[in-house]
Design an enzyme around this catalytic site. Structure first.
Site, PDB file in Angstrom:
ATOM      1  N   GLU A  77       0.773  -1.224   0.000  1.00 48.71           N
ATOM      2  CA  GLU A  77       0.000   0.000   0.000  1.00 48.71           C
ATOM      3  C   GLU A  77       0.816   1.293   0.000  1.00 48.71           C
ATOM      4  O   GLU A  77       0.376   2.303  -0.544  1.00 48.71           O
ATOM      5  CB  GLU A  77      -0.924   0.004   1.246  1.00 48.71           C
ATOM      6  CG  GLU A  77      -1.972  -1.077   1.257  1.00 48.71           C
ATOM      7  CD  GLU A  77      -3.034  -0.879   0.178  1.00 48.71           C
ATOM      8  OE1 GLU A  77      -3.454   0.279  -0.040  1.00 48.71           O
ATOM      9  OE2 GLU A  77      -3.432  -1.875  -0.451  1.00 48.71           O
ATOM     10  N   SER A 465     -43.104 -34.456  42.285  1.00 49.56           N
ATOM     11  CA  SER A 465     -42.638 -34.600  43.673  1.00 49.56           C
ATOM     12  C   SER A 465     -41.443 -33.724  43.991  1.00 49.56           C
ATOM     13  O   SER A 465     -41.026 -33.656  45.152  1.00 49.56           O
ATOM     14  CB  SER A 465     -42.300 -36.065  43.956  1.00 49.56           C
ATOM     15  OG  SER A 465     -43.469 -36.862  43.870  1.00 49.56           O
TER      16      SER A 465
END
Length: 790
Positions: A77, A465
């Site tokens: 770049e 239960s």
């Protein structure tokens, strides 16, 4: 003319600068810029659980970027980045020539600094004004920021394809590893992406990507960044890029989704603000919980037989590539892999997997597969593989440990392939720290991606239960004791809502046992005793007592069926109730999020959960030593002690006796099974951990006539607790003042006469059976009580 042109150009430039200068943003803000970073959720020990957000980004400091990676970007770049002052004069001249010839800028001339200016402050619109603003901002940035700061901003901001923003995210997406682990060729490949992430994408356009990568490597060689040996080695490296989806370190998607949903309304920028959420779950326990529940559900499937193949394909019409493509289209869940049967022999089959491999499933992995007729019926035992599958059947296979009964063909510990199937049954496991309600582990079902409905928090089911300990605790608070005698006998209540016009509750098995001690009734889960206890203390008293534990009265039926667990509760609510019993009787609420940090590590949210602190209650302190609010005491310590002692008997000699295989003396718990075995539960605890497991169908229906809580749910609880309790020392419970041990007659609940058979029972001191009175002959003289006169 030339001099005049230069003067006019300079004046024009100055005029443009004066016009744009007031509108330019302050580059100093780049020092504190907030990059859009996804929400990340972690376990208590720092393992990544989930990530939420459109942009995958993990910002990195300049100091951790490999120098070679930096040079790769320079080569791709901006080779002069370290020496220029923000702009590339030659590049800009080329851009202005384009402007003169075409009337607009076509691109080029942008340094890394200029790209940062554009990415953070400007649009990508190709106009003269934008380009001039870009130049001015770049010049300012070079004055205000260091080269390292500018480069760091650049590599963390840029888009690199496949939802990856920044180099760390790109390294993870394309190679599944961090930037520090990339090869030179991989670095060059990523460095080639900013120019055109789609055109040079190594997955979508591998040929063009390789050309750009090799060009960058050549540039690095020409610029002296690498030597000939490194270049030759890198240029020969093949393209290994492939898409790597998010790979959490811990598979806990139910937990991740719970955390995300909890925070959604608290942070408007939840998916972009870079928040880090640390949950309370322990990674090791979480993995164990998920596997324990999945194993229990698969074992249920094994007990109830094979439902047949998922599909059937005509293999003669499919070439190898098509076959593999179709297999890959079928997802795997929790180790259950799709496979197609390619050969059927006498006692084994060959199957092809999605990765194109062939594996053999021997008889030890097939013989379980009796045909499923319904939950209560199986077909005949298969005698050969052809009784189970045919060539072309699409089935599921998995790897598992050989069981002891397979040891002759498969020694214990050997991993074998076995035929399997996706479970139709579901479940949930919730494990809490009783001290403060922190969620230590949670599984909301067999597999989140198979079904993301979180049954731990969203499924309201009857606890059966499992509710009884709370009913018994209410009775203990209201004049009953473990030695109280209650008649386990038939009872009939008028109920116009039933077709028969009457409700005739029964015990499991349909038997009645007559006068029964309260302790025995609990560990044997006698329904009629529970009903009589609730009737004796009153339904409203029972509901008020249950609400202490966080159960919403709106979900508790105002009738005696409450004693049998016809409430509507989630596994999380049940586990939270048991946690309050486990911690000695202090109200805690479950919570998942321990803290939330922003991108800078500042703590924004921290848990303020109440904590059980008996010493704080005694000293009348409102805050614990570590700064947390003190949990409210909701049980008499003596009642809590007696209840836990009775629930220990559930494991020592009652319906949960299988849990005795864990060989610990500090465990208490309760099974739970609803009518027709629609819901199966086991909840149990010691002082450090409370865990509840539920198993059932999403659309309520019977699990099968033998699928009780001890069969369907307890195995998952045991598998999980065996790991959770490993290395945890047993903690003897401290008996509170006001508890006495009395030798009683087990048939009457009264003190045992001298020389008679008796057992020792625990009582609250004021409720202990009265002393016996003996006459002159040494016989027991029974005291006449007022109620005996009627």
């Amino acid at each position: 003319m030339t001099l005049a042109g230069i003067i006019l150009g300079a004046l024009a430039t100055f005029a443009i600068y004066k016009h744009l200068e007031p509108t330019l943003p302050d580059v100093e803000t780049l020092r504190t810029v907030q990059l859009q970073t996804p929400l990340r959720i972690y376990s208590a020990d720092g393992k990544l659980i989930g990530e939420f957000g459109e942009k995958r980004r993990t910002p990195v400091d300049y100091d951790v970027i490999p120098p070679t990676f930096v040079k790769a970007f320079y080569a791709a770049e901006d080779a002069n980045f370290e020496t220029h002052h923000g702009i590339d004069v030659k590049g800009l001249l080329r851009a202005f020539v384009q402007l003169a010839k075409t009337g607009h800028i076509q691109g080029g001339g942008s340094t890394i600094t200029m790209q940062v200016a554009r990415n953070f402050f400007l649009t990508r619109q190709q106009t003269f004004t934008r380009k001039f603003s870009e130049i001015l901002l770049s010049l300012q940035m070079e004055q205000e920021l260091s080269k390292d700061e500018i480069f760091e901003l650049y590599v963390n901001k840029i888009y690199l394809g496949n939802r990856a923003y920044g180099i760390e995210a790109a390294a993870q997406v394309y190679y599944g590893k961090s930037i520090s682990d990339l090869s030179l060729a991989e670095m060059a490949m990523i460095a080639g992406l900013p120019k055109a992430p789609s055109a040079y994408n190594p997955i979508a356009n591998p040929d063009r990507a390789m050309e750009r990568r090799n060009w960058i490597l050549g540039r690095m060689l020409d610029l002296g960044y690498i030597d000939d040996v490194a270049y030759e080695q890198a240029i020969k490296e093949p393209n290994t890029a492939r898409y790597h989806g998010l790979q959490p370190e811990l598979d806990a998607p139910y937990v991740a989704e719970m955390a995300r949903a909890e925070l959604l309304d608290k942070f408007p920028d939840l998916y972009e603000g870079g928040y880090r959420v640390f949950t309370t779950v322990d990674s090791h326990l979480q993995e164990t919980a998920q596997q324990a529940l999945a194993n229990a559900l698969l074992e249920y499937e094994t007990r109830h037989g094979f439902r047949g193949p998922e599909q059937h394909w005509d293999l003669s019409s499919l070439d190898s590539a098509t076959l593999q493509k179709q297999l890959k289209a079928i997802p795997s869940y929790s180790g259950l892999m799709p496979a197609v049967v390619t050969q059927v022999q006498d006692k084994q089959i060959q199957v092809r997997l999605a990765d194109d491999s062939e594996v053999t499933v021997d008889w030890s992995g097939l013989k379980w597969a009796r045909k499923n007729i319904n939950v209560n019926s199986l077909g005949p035992v298969p005698k050969q593989a052809a009784d189970i599958v045919t060539v072309g059947d699409v089935v599921r296979v998995r790897q598992q440990q050989a069981f002891a009964d397979n040891a002759e063909d498969n020694p214990e510990g050997e991993v074998i392939w076995t035929l399997s199937q996706l479970p139709v049954v579901q479940g949930a496991l919730v494990s809490l720290n009783p001290k403060d309600g922190a969620i230590m582990a949670l599984s909301g079902g067999f597999n989140f991606y198979y079904s993301n409905f979180n049954r731990a928090t969203q499924a309201r089911r009857q606890p059966g239960s499992n509710i009884k300990p709370f009913i018994y605790a209410a009775a203990l608070e209201n004049g009953f004791s473990p030695g109280s005698i209650i008649n386990d006998a038939p009872i009939v209540y008028s109920d116009p809502s039933l077709a028969s016009g009457a409700w005739r509750p029964e015990n499991s098995g349909g038997k009645f046992y007559g006068p029964t001690r309260m302790r025995e009734a609990l560990y044997m889960s006698r329904n009629l005793v529970s009903i009589r206890l609730l009737r004796a203390i009153g339904i409203e008293t029972g509901i008020d007592y249950l609400s202490r534990f966080g159960f919403d009265p709106a979900n508790l039926p105002r009738g005696l069926s409450l004693a049998l667990g016809t409430a509507s509760l989630t596994p999380m609510e049940v586990a939270t109730g048991y946690a309050s019993i486990a911690n000695g009787g202090y109200k805690v609420s479950s919570y998942l999020i321990n803290r939330v940090e922003n991108v800078d590590g500042k703590v924004l949210v921290e848990n303020t959960a109440t904590e059980a602190c008996p010493s704080c209650i005694i000293s009348n302190q409102a805050v614990t030593p570590d700064g947390h609010p003190v949990a409210k005491q909701i049980m008499d310590p003596r009642v809590n002690y007696l209840l836990t002692d009775m629930l220990m008997d559930v494991i020592r000699r009652g319906t949960g006796h299988r849990a005795a295989a864990l060989k610990r003396s500090d465990l208490a718990g309760k099974t739970g099974t609803t009518n027709d075995q629609v819901d199966a539960w086991f909840s149990g605890y010691n002082s450090r951990i409370a865990t509840s497991v539920w198993v059932g169908f999403d659309q309520p229906s019977t699990l099968g006539r033998r699928e009780f809580g001890a069969v369907a749910a307890l195995p998952a609880w045991m598998d999980y607790m065996a790991v959770a309790l490993k290395g945890m020392p047993e903690e003897p419970r401290q008996q509170p003042d006001g508890i006495v041990s009395v030798r009683i007659d087990p048939k009457t609940g009264e003190r045992a006469a001298p020389g008679s058979d008796g057992i020792f029972e625990l009582f609250q001191s004021e409720l202990a059976p009265p002393e016996l009175h003996l006459n002159a002959q040494g016989q027991v003289q029974k005291e006449i009580r007022p109620e005996d006169l009627f």
